[in-house]
Design a protein around this motif. Sequence first.
Motif, mmCIF file in Angstrom:
data_model
loop_
_atom_site.group_PDB
_atom_site.id
_atom_site.type_symbol
_atom_site.label_atom_id
_atom_site.label_comp_id
_atom_site.label_asym_id
_atom_site.label_seq_id
_atom_site.Cartn_x
_atom_site.Cartn_y
_atom_site.Cartn_z
ATOM 1 N N ARG A 82 0.837 -1.203 0.000
ATOM 2 C CA ARG A 82 0.000 0.000 0.000
ATOM 3 C C ARG A 82 0.877 1.261 0.000
ATOM 4 N N THR A 83 1.943 1.241 0.789
ATOM 5 C CA THR A 83 2.855 2.386 0.842
ATOM 6 C C THR A 83 3.572 2.571 -0.491
ATOM 7 N N ALA A 84 3.995 1.460 -1.107
ATOM 8 C CA ALA A 84 4.690 1.541 -2.390
ATOM 9 C C ALA A 84 3.800 2.157 -3.468
ATOM 10 N N ILE A 85 2.542 1.769 -3.478
ATOM 11 C CA ILE A 85 1.600 2.333 -4.457
ATOM 12 C C ILE A 85 1.425 3.833 -4.221
ATOM 13 N N ALA A 86 1.253 4.191 -2.954
ATOM 14 C CA ALA A 86 1.006 5.594 -2.613
ATOM 15 C C ALA A 86 2.174 6.498 -2.981
ATOM 16 N N HIS A 87 3.396 5.966 -2.915
ATOM 17 C CA HIS A 87 4.582 6.785 -3.157
ATOM 18 C C HIS A 87 5.148 6.615 -4.560
ATOM 19 N N SER A 88 4.471 5.882 -5.419
ATOM 20 C CA SER A 88 4.914 5.748 -6.807
ATOM 21 C C SER A 88 4.513 6.985 -7.605
ATOM 22 N N PHE A 89 5.348 7.381 -8.544
ATOM 23 C CA PHE A 89 5.050 8.536 -9.381
ATOM 24 C C PHE A 89 3.969 8.194 -10.403
ATOM 25 N N ILE A 90 4.042 6.988 -10.957
ATOM 26 C CA ILE A 90 3.060 6.531 -11.936
ATOM 27 C C ILE A 90 2.577 5.143 -11.547
ATOM 28 N N VAL A 91 1.277 4.945 -11.571
ATOM 29 C CA VAL A 91 0.673 3.633 -11.336
ATOM 30 C C VAL A 91 -0.267 3.345 -12.498
ATOM 31 N N VAL A 92 -0.056 2.224 -13.166
ATOM 32 C CA VAL A 92 -0.918 1.819 -14.279
ATOM 33 C C VAL A 92 -1.566 0.487 -13.926
ATOM 34 N N SER A 93 -2.878 0.433 -14.000
ATOM 35 C CA SER A 93 -3.602 -0.811 -13.720
ATOM 36 C C SER A 93 -4.502 -1.142 -14.904
ATOM 37 N N VAL A 94 -4.671 -2.435 -15.151
ATOM 38 C CA VAL A 94 -5.471 -2.909 -16.282
ATOM 39 C C VAL A 94 -6.573 -3.818 -15.752
ATOM 40 N N PHE A 95 -7.795 -3.601 -16.214
ATOM 41 C CA PHE A 95 -8.941 -4.403 -15.789
ATOM 42 C C PHE A 95 -9.635 -4.992 -17.013
ATOM 43 N N CYS A 96 -10.233 -6.173 -16.827
ATOM 44 C CA CYS A 96 -11.090 -6.729 -17.869
ATOM 45 C C CYS A 96 -12.147 -7.615 -17.220
ATOM 46 N N GLY A 97 -13.150 -7.968 -17.982
ATOM 47 C CA GLY A 97 -14.238 -8.777 -17.460
ATOM 48 C C GLY A 97 -13.778 -10.169 -17.084
ATOM 49 N N ALA A 98 -14.377 -10.709 -16.019
ATOM 50 C CA ALA A 98 -13.989 -12.026 -15.527
ATOM 51 C C ALA A 98 -14.204 -13.109 -16.571
ATOM 52 N N ARG A 99 -15.203 -12.960 -17.407
ATOM 53 C CA ARG A 99 -15.526 -14.025 -18.354
ATOM 54 C C ARG A 99 -14.408 -14.232 -19.371
ATOM 55 N N TYR A 100 -13.608 -13.191 -19.638
ATOM 56 C CA TYR A 100 -12.521 -13.344 -20.594
ATOM 57 C C TYR A 100 -11.395 -14.189 -20.013
#
Length: 224
Positions: A82-100
């Motif tokens: 949680r701390t690493a995410i908060a202190h990162s300059f850029i955070v990229v996350s990817v989501f897709c539907g469970a069925r895929y």
Amino acid sequence: MAASAKVARLTTLALFSPTPTPKPINPRARAPPPISISMDPALVDPAHLQALMLACAHSCALRLSPAAPASPVEPVDLGKLRTAIAHSFIVVSVFCGARYLTDAGEGEGEEQRFLGLGLDLGLWRQGEQQLVGFGRAVSDLGLTASVHDVVVHPSLQRRGIGQKIVDKITSVLHSRGIYDISALCTEKERSFFEACGFGDDMMGSTTMLYTRNVQMLYNKNTHK
């Protein structure tokens, strides 16, 4: 990354080529399913990211020596994640539907055998979406940056998602005038980062890790 893995330092070589040209995605690779890409750290649930890292056999274990015995991949500490995410300059996350993920099917048996855990990986949901990819960068916001923790769900690997994550990170850094971008990777990961435009450091530098008394201090602070 496991402690026994050889660690390489790759850079975008921007001192000599400010706009590195990534290799094109393999045209024979299957297209990814419909995905959404976010740069909002608030959308990343640390528990879901922890599960994704486990599914990808991605280790955040302490690397003390290349000669050290391989450490089993364990869940990264949620508080530190949680701390690493908060202190990162850029955070990229990817989501897709469970069925895929269900349709993809590939790698699920291997994933479960590797984990040896009774985890329901279908719990990483944002509404009807699942976290299937992640990457982040840290930076001094002036001169340099480094890319960390690029992971993609095993059933969706080799479909261009990882490259989209890295391209997003490097594009933002370039827009801020930051071209000295490095990535720590294992030899197994080298070809992926090379496909994203990284190469050996032209200055001939190498990565060294501080190891003096680290294991003792780590154990002391971890088991307080």
